[in-house]
Design a protein around this motif. Structure first.
Motif, PDB file in Angstrom:
ATOM      1  N   PHE A 151      -4.838   4.066  -5.618  1.00 45.81           N
ATOM      2  CA  PHE A 151      -6.265   3.650  -6.051  1.00 45.81           C
ATOM      3  C   PHE A 151      -7.491   5.183  -5.653  1.00 45.81           C
ATOM      4  O   PHE A 151      -8.576   4.709  -6.060  1.00 45.81           O
ATOM      5  CB  PHE A 151      -6.704   3.316  -3.833  1.00 45.81           C
ATOM      6  N   VAL A 152      -6.595   5.528  -5.380  1.00 44.25           N
ATOM      7  CA  VAL A 152      -7.459   7.362  -6.007  1.00 44.25           C
ATOM      8  C   VAL A 152      -7.688   7.985  -6.983  1.00 44.25           C
ATOM      9  O   VAL A 152      -8.546   8.429  -7.308  1.00 44.25           O
ATOM     10  CB  VAL A 152      -6.993   8.931  -4.969  1.00 44.25           C
ATOM     11  N   ASN A 153      -6.261   7.088  -7.865  1.00 48.80           N
ATOM     12  CA  ASN A 153      -6.708   7.362  -9.438  1.00 48.80           C
ATOM     13  C   ASN A 153      -7.976   7.003  -9.913  1.00 48.80           C
ATOM     14  O   ASN A 153      -8.649   7.117 -10.607  1.00 48.80           O
ATOM     15  CB  ASN A 153      -5.274   7.304 -10.234  1.00 48.80           C
ATOM     16  N   MET A 184      -4.912  12.663 -24.541  1.00 48.35           N
ATOM     17  CA  MET A 184      -3.262  11.547 -23.859  1.00 48.35           C
ATOM     18  C   MET A 184      -2.979  12.157 -22.438  1.00 48.35           C
ATOM     19  O   MET A 184      -2.525  13.286 -22.658  1.00 48.35           O
ATOM     20  CB  MET A 184      -1.974  11.556 -24.856  1.00 48.35           C
ATOM     21  N   ASP A 185      -2.829  10.945 -21.516  1.00 46.39           N
ATOM     22  CA  ASP A 185      -2.307  10.645 -20.411  1.00 46.39           C
ATOM     23  C   ASP A 185      -3.138  12.295 -19.262  1.00 46.39           C
ATOM     24  O   ASP A 185      -2.242  12.918 -18.862  1.00 46.39           O
ATOM     25  CB  ASP A 185      -0.487  11.413 -20.255  1.00 46.39           C
ATOM     26  N   THR A 186      -4.183  11.931 -19.117  1.00 44.16           N
ATOM     27  CA  THR A 186      -5.087  12.974 -18.575  1.00 44.16           C
ATOM     28  C   THR A 186      -6.151  12.311 -18.353  1.00 44.16           C
ATOM     29  O   THR A 186      -6.657  10.553 -18.543  1.00 44.16           O
ATOM     30  CB  THR A 186      -5.731  14.340 -19.578  1.00 44.16           C
ATOM     31  N   TYR A 187      -6.678  12.701 -17.413  1.00 45.11           N
ATOM     32  CA  TYR A 187      -8.152  12.010 -16.125  1.00 45.11           C
ATOM     33  C   TYR A 187      -8.868  11.915 -17.310  1.00 45.11           C
ATOM     34  O   TYR A 187     -10.136  11.213 -17.919  1.00 45.11           O
ATOM     35  CB  TYR A 187      -8.338  12.146 -15.443  1.00 45.11           C
ATOM     36  N   LEU A 233      -2.739   1.965 -21.971  1.00 41.39           N
ATOM     37  CA  LEU A 233      -3.153   3.242 -23.633  1.00 41.39           C
ATOM     38  C   LEU A 233      -2.549   4.519 -23.205  1.00 41.39           C
ATOM     39  O   LEU A 233      -1.897   5.618 -24.356  1.00 41.39           O
ATOM     40  CB  LEU A 233      -3.702   2.533 -24.689  1.00 41.39           C
ATOM     41  N   VAL A 234      -3.806   5.458 -22.506  1.00 49.92           N
ATOM     42  CA  VAL A 234      -4.237   6.553 -22.423  1.00 49.92           C
ATOM     43  C   VAL A 234      -3.036   7.153 -20.477  1.00 49.92           C
ATOM     44  O   VAL A 234      -2.220   8.217 -20.968  1.00 49.92           O
ATOM     45  CB  VAL A 234      -5.344   6.512 -22.065  1.00 49.92           C
ATOM     46  N   MET A 235      -2.636   6.321 -19.418  1.00 56.04           N
ATOM     47  CA  MET A 235      -2.115   6.591 -18.855  1.00 56.04           C
ATOM     48  C   MET A 235      -0.496   6.249 -18.640  1.00 56.04           C
ATOM     49  O   MET A 235      -0.546   5.351 -18.544  1.00 56.04           O
ATOM     50  CB  MET A 235      -2.941   6.431 -17.607  1.00 56.04           C
ATOM     51  N   GLN A 236       0.190   6.777 -19.723  1.00 58.52           N
ATOM     52  CA  GLN A 236       1.477   6.545 -19.210  1.00 58.52           C
ATOM     53  C   GLN A 236       2.802   6.754 -17.963  1.00 58.52           C
ATOM     54  O   GLN A 236       3.544   6.267 -18.540  1.00 58.52           O
ATOM     55  CB  GLN A 236       1.887   7.206 -20.469  1.00 58.52           C
ATOM     56  N   SER A 237       1.902   7.865 -18.109  1.00 58.60           N
ATOM     57  CA  SER A 237       2.502   8.600 -16.686  1.00 58.60           C
ATOM     58  C   SER A 237       2.813   7.212 -15.113  1.00 58.60           C
ATOM     59  O   SER A 237       1.697   7.492 -14.689  1.00 58.60           O
ATOM     60  CB  SER A 237       2.850   9.977 -16.436  1.00 58.60           C
ATOM     61  N   PRO A 238       3.910   7.380 -14.407  1.00 59.62           N
ATOM     62  CA  PRO A 238       3.870   5.873 -13.098  1.00 59.62           C
ATOM     63  C   PRO A 238       2.193   7.080 -12.099  1.00 59.62           C
ATOM     64  O   PRO A 238       1.370   6.214 -11.891  1.00 59.62           O
ATOM     65  CB  PRO A 238       5.155   6.807 -13.094  1.00 59.62           C
ATOM     66  N   GLU A 239       2.416   8.194 -11.936  1.00 56.82           N
ATOM     67  CA  GLU A 239       1.930   9.239 -11.333  1.00 56.82           C
ATOM     68  C   GLU A 239       0.367   9.347 -11.515  1.00 56.82           C
ATOM     69  O   GLU A 239      -0.348   9.363 -10.752  1.00 56.82           O
ATOM     70  CB  GLU A 239       2.350  10.758 -10.745  1.00 56.82           C
ATOM     71  N   TRP A 270       0.832  -1.294   0.277  1.00 54.56           N
ATOM     72  CA  TRP A 270       0.243  -0.206  -0.103  1.00 54.56           C
ATOM     73  C   TRP A 270       0.762   1.190   0.421  1.00 54.56           C
ATOM     74  O   TRP A 270       0.562   2.545  -0.881  1.00 54.56           O
ATOM     75  CB  TRP A 270      -1.065  -0.117   0.814  1.00 54.56           C
ATOM     76  N   THR A 271       1.733   1.330   0.683  1.00 55.90           N
ATOM     77  CA  THR A 271       2.949   2.440   1.071  1.00 55.90           C
ATOM     78  C   THR A 271       4.096   2.721   0.031  1.00 55.90           C
ATOM     79  O   THR A 271       4.507   3.384  -0.901  1.00 55.90           O
ATOM     80  CB  THR A 271       3.442   2.580   2.500  1.00 55.90           C
ATOM     81  N   ASN A 272       4.974   1.841  -0.372  1.00 56.55           N
ATOM     82  CA  ASN A 272       6.105   1.584  -0.990  1.00 56.55           C
ATOM     83  C   ASN A 272       5.467   1.735  -2.536  1.00 56.55           C
ATOM     84  O   ASN A 272       6.749   2.089  -3.026  1.00 56.55           O
ATOM     85  CB  ASN A 272       7.119   0.365  -0.360  1.00 56.55           C
ATOM     86  N   ALA A 273       4.823   0.835  -2.669  1.00 55.63           N
ATOM     87  CA  ALA A 273       4.527   0.660  -4.246  1.00 55.63           C
ATOM     88  C   ALA A 273       3.215   1.935  -4.887  1.00 55.63           C
ATOM     89  O   ALA A 273       3.093   1.680  -5.750  1.00 55.63           O
ATOM     90  CB  ALA A 273       3.860  -1.100  -4.093  1.00 55.63           C
ATOM     91  N   ASP A 274       3.217   2.878  -4.058  1.00 52.21           N
ATOM     92  CA  ASP A 274       2.388   3.551  -4.352  1.00 52.21           C
ATOM     93  C   ASP A 274       1.207   3.744  -4.301  1.00 52.21           C
ATOM     94  O   ASP A 274       0.288   3.997  -5.209  1.00 52.21           O
ATOM     95  CB  ASP A 274       2.836   4.806  -5.849  1.00 52.21           C
TER      96      ASP A 274
END
Length: 275
Positions: free
Chosen positions: A69-71, A134-137, A214-220, A60-64
């Motif tokens: 989950f919030v995303n 691309m790469d947006t919510y 495909l859409v979300m390419q950034s890790p965050e 939950w913490t180290n793997a972000d």
């Protein structure tokens, strides 16, 4: 008496095997998640001797996983809200409003159900890049709406077809506009189907991996399921932590199914039989 009993056993035996095959992977994953790394290396199939709950904290913490989950929560909530709004309006229009081309539009939605996402994946990616989504919510939300809207429209149209046209006519005579009929008549009467299709759309969006990758390419910006896929490489030497992440991702889906399985079945059956 022997005939009916034998028939029941012939039906119960394969159903029991199917249930066992479905439950066993979840039980095995839960057992692995409670083991230490050394215990898993020694014997991966033996029961966990002492539960290691810290594996869940590590995932939950180290793997972000909290961010993922919030995303997922934000994207799925927005996607399902749009799907229900557009799907219920389209279902009302296609089932109760006789206009030119309504039959063609409904058949088009029905045909879209048979188009796999891989067919439209490249054009969709190009459209999102050219529109700056691309790469947006919002881009991921629109991708989910485009993918799952035909199913929503089909189910809502099938359900609303069973609503008596006399109710709509009476509401119009009373002075209601088309929107008034939709808000006062169609939405209250469509609650079972809206609940069912909302739950199913939630499961579809929550469990998706391909569209999100495909859409979300950034890790965050990763969703929970895409974050779980990245755990496999991050914790390749710590399988219990990876199994804990899998259980965290699967827990919301399991809870939704356990609490709403009757509503899912009742709503789909009603939508399939009306009209």
């Amino acid at each position: 008496m022997r005939g009916p009993r034998a028939g029941r056993w012939l039906l119960a035996a394969p159903m029991a095997l199917l249930a066992l095959a479905t439950v066993y992977p979840l039980v095995f994953t839960g057992n692995v998640a409670l083991k230490s790394r050394n215990d898993y290396i020694r014997d991966r199939f033996s029961p966990a001797r002492s539960p290691h709950w810290d594996n869940f904290a590590t995932a939950w913490t180290n793997a972000d996983m909290a961010r993922y989950f919030v995303n997922s929560l934000v994207v799925v909530t927005a996607s399902v809200a749009l799907l229900l709004l557009i799907g219920s309006m389209a279902g009302y229009a296609l089932s109760q409003l006789n206009f030119r081309g309504s039959r063609v539009l409904f058949l088009g939605c029905l045909a879209a159900l048979f188009v796999p996402f891989q067919v439209i994946m490249v054009p969709l990616a190009r459209m999102l890049v050219e529109s700056g989504l691309m790469d947006t919510y919002p881009g991921l939300v629109l991708a989910y709406v485009a993918q799952f809207l035909p199913f929503t429209v089909f189910l809502m149209t099938s359900y609303y077809t069973g609503v008596p046209g006399e109710l709509v006519d009476a509401a119009r005579i009373d002075g209601n506009t088309l929107y008034g009929v939709y808000r006062r008549i169609m939405l209250p009467m469509g609650r079972p189907a809206l609940l069912s299709v909302g739950i199913l759309d939630t499961l579809f969006c929550w469990n998706d991996v391909l569209i999100a990758l495909l859409v979300m390419q950034s890790p965050e910006h990763r969703t929970l399921m895409t974050g779980v896929t990245s755990l496999r490489g991050q914790y390749s030497d710590n399988i219990p932590a990876f199994a804990s992440g899998v259980l965290i991702a699967a827990l919301p889906v399991l809870l939704i199914y356990l609490f709403f399985q009757r509503q899912i079945t009742a709503g789909i059956t009603a939508g399939a039989t009306k009209g």
